[in-house]
Design a protein around this motif. Sequence first.
Motif, mmCIF file in Angstrom:
data_model
loop_
_atom_site.group_PDB
_atom_site.id
_atom_site.type_symbol
_atom_site.label_atom_id
_atom_site.label_comp_id
_atom_site.label_asym_id
_atom_site.label_seq_id
_atom_site.Cartn_x
_atom_site.Cartn_y
_atom_site.Cartn_z
ATOM 1 N N HIS A 24 0.884 -0.665 -0.148
ATOM 2 C CA HIS A 24 0.211 -0.120 -0.144
ATOM 3 C C HIS A 24 0.822 1.330 -0.277
ATOM 4 C CE1 HIS A 24 -4.575 -0.430 0.224
ATOM 5 N NE2 HIS A 24 -4.092 -2.031 0.336
ATOM 6 N N ARG A 25 1.847 1.393 1.091
ATOM 7 C CA ARG A 25 2.626 1.992 0.999
ATOM 8 C C ARG A 25 3.659 2.324 -0.274
ATOM 9 N NH1 ARG A 25 5.048 5.771 4.137
ATOM 10 N NH2 ARG A 25 6.858 7.180 2.611
ATOM 11 N N LEU A 26 4.201 2.047 -1.097
ATOM 12 C CA LEU A 26 4.287 1.613 -1.736
ATOM 13 C C LEU A 26 3.895 2.415 -3.282
ATOM 14 C CD1 LEU A 26 7.584 -1.240 -2.192
ATOM 15 C CD2 LEU A 26 7.326 1.327 -1.523
ATOM 16 N N ALA A 27 2.843 1.319 -3.222
ATOM 17 C CA ALA A 27 1.859 2.555 -4.519
ATOM 18 C C ALA A 27 1.388 3.358 -3.813
ATOM 19 C CB ALA A 27 0.065 1.259 -4.444
ATOM 20 N N GLN A 219 3.107 -1.792 14.781
ATOM 21 C CA GLN A 219 1.827 -1.609 13.711
ATOM 22 C C GLN A 219 2.757 -2.235 12.490
ATOM 23 O OE1 GLN A 219 -0.863 -1.634 14.262
ATOM 24 N NE2 GLN A 219 -0.381 -1.265 16.623
ATOM 25 N N ALA A 220 2.066 -3.038 11.183
ATOM 26 C CA ALA A 220 2.681 -3.190 9.754
ATOM 27 C C ALA A 220 2.814 -1.330 9.312
ATOM 28 C CB ALA A 220 1.416 -3.482 8.768
ATOM 29 N N PRO A 221 1.919 -0.604 9.439
ATOM 30 C CA PRO A 221 3.092 0.752 9.088
ATOM 31 C C PRO A 221 3.797 1.908 9.186
ATOM 32 C CG PRO A 221 -0.036 1.300 9.277
ATOM 33 C CD PRO A 221 0.497 -0.037 10.296
ATOM 34 N N ALA A 224 6.478 -0.490 7.050
ATOM 35 C CA ALA A 224 6.055 -0.203 5.467
ATOM 36 C C ALA A 224 6.837 1.227 5.205
ATOM 37 C CB ALA A 224 4.600 0.357 5.673
ATOM 38 N N ASP A 225 6.619 2.358 6.452
ATOM 39 C CA ASP A 225 7.219 3.620 6.167
ATOM 40 C C ASP A 225 8.853 3.712 5.793
ATOM 41 O OD1 ASP A 225 4.600 4.494 6.207
ATOM 42 O OD2 ASP A 225 4.784 5.691 8.029
ATOM 43 N N ALA A 226 8.955 2.389 6.789
ATOM 44 C CA ALA A 226 10.793 2.602 6.318
ATOM 45 C C ALA A 226 11.192 2.265 5.588
ATOM 46 C CB ALA A 226 11.389 1.865 7.765
ATOM 47 N N VAL A 227 10.447 1.405 4.705
ATOM 48 C CA VAL A 227 10.581 0.036 3.779
ATOM 49 C C VAL A 227 10.598 1.289 2.178
ATOM 50 C CG1 VAL A 227 10.344 -1.436 2.420
ATOM 51 C CG2 VAL A 227 9.875 -1.948 4.308
ATOM 52 N N ALA A 228 8.913 1.749 2.963
ATOM 53 C CA ALA A 228 9.033 3.420 1.613
ATOM 54 C C ALA A 228 10.341 4.049 1.766
ATOM 55 C CB ALA A 228 8.277 3.814 2.186
ATOM 56 N N PHE A 229 10.954 4.989 2.939
ATOM 57 C CA PHE A 229 12.644 5.502 2.536
ATOM 58 C C PHE A 229 13.394 4.880 2.708
ATOM 59 C CE2 PHE A 229 16.531 6.371 5.109
ATOM 60 C CZ PHE A 229 16.166 7.759 4.640
ATOM 61 N N LEU A 230 13.717 3.621 2.326
ATOM 62 C CA LEU A 230 14.838 3.045 1.813
ATOM 63 C C LEU A 230 14.504 2.572 0.066
ATOM 64 C CD1 LEU A 230 15.913 0.186 4.512
ATOM 65 C CD2 LEU A 230 16.909 2.542 4.100
#
Length: 251
Positions: A24-27, A219-221, A224-230
């Motif tokens: 969801h975050r990458l999209a 929480q999962a987000p 996800a936010d850390a992955v989106a940063f990387l």
Amino acid sequence: MGNLQGKIALVTGGSRGIGRAIAHRLARDGALVAVHYGSNKAAADETVTTIVDSGGRAFSVGADLRAADGVDALVAALDSHGESAVDILVHNAGLNFMGRPIEVLAVDEFDQMIAVNVRAPVFLTQRLLPRMSDGGRIIAISSVSTRVASSGGSIGYPLTKGALDVFSRTLAKHLGPRGITVNAVAVGFTRTDMTADALADPAHLERTIGQTALGRIGQAPDIADAVAFLASDDARWITGTKLDVTGGVNL
């Protein structure tokens, strides 16, 4: 965060839990996301639907990564959607047989964890590297269990995540000349369907929160936010590292 418009991302195990949040975050950041699932097509399709309904782009791809031909099946599924290039590869799919100290860990259980947690990331990366653009991103979801010994002595899962850490660090140096960054994200106590039963125990929940500096369950987000940063251009000068996204477990 950097804009991921025009990027294609593959998230293994993207149909639920942390993987779904990452997809969801990458999209949301503009990537076209391939949402991988092992067996639950309905969950993957639901993830895709919610992404599309939110204005994003995604499609689902199925493959059982425990199987010897799992990587082949996943690559074939990508091809069937006409997507040959990959810019962002997130190794999120994981299998954990909990509560298995060495005295009771079964060979079949260990082999399955090795297949999903180690073999699949290694050989999926091997297959997709020729398709990955220079300057791409590879992100592996690791675990706090590689630095904190399990109170119950569970050994198989931490071993596989330790192998993934070595894989990420070695690959980072190897792929540096291509500008491809490779990083791991250490996950701590996080509320997902996989941890729901354990966290339903009030005593276990209280003990777990007490071990976390920020005083709550992840929480999962958060992941996800850390992955989106990387995955973004903001992290262009970060490679070969393991980002601790645990809220400060056992500091």
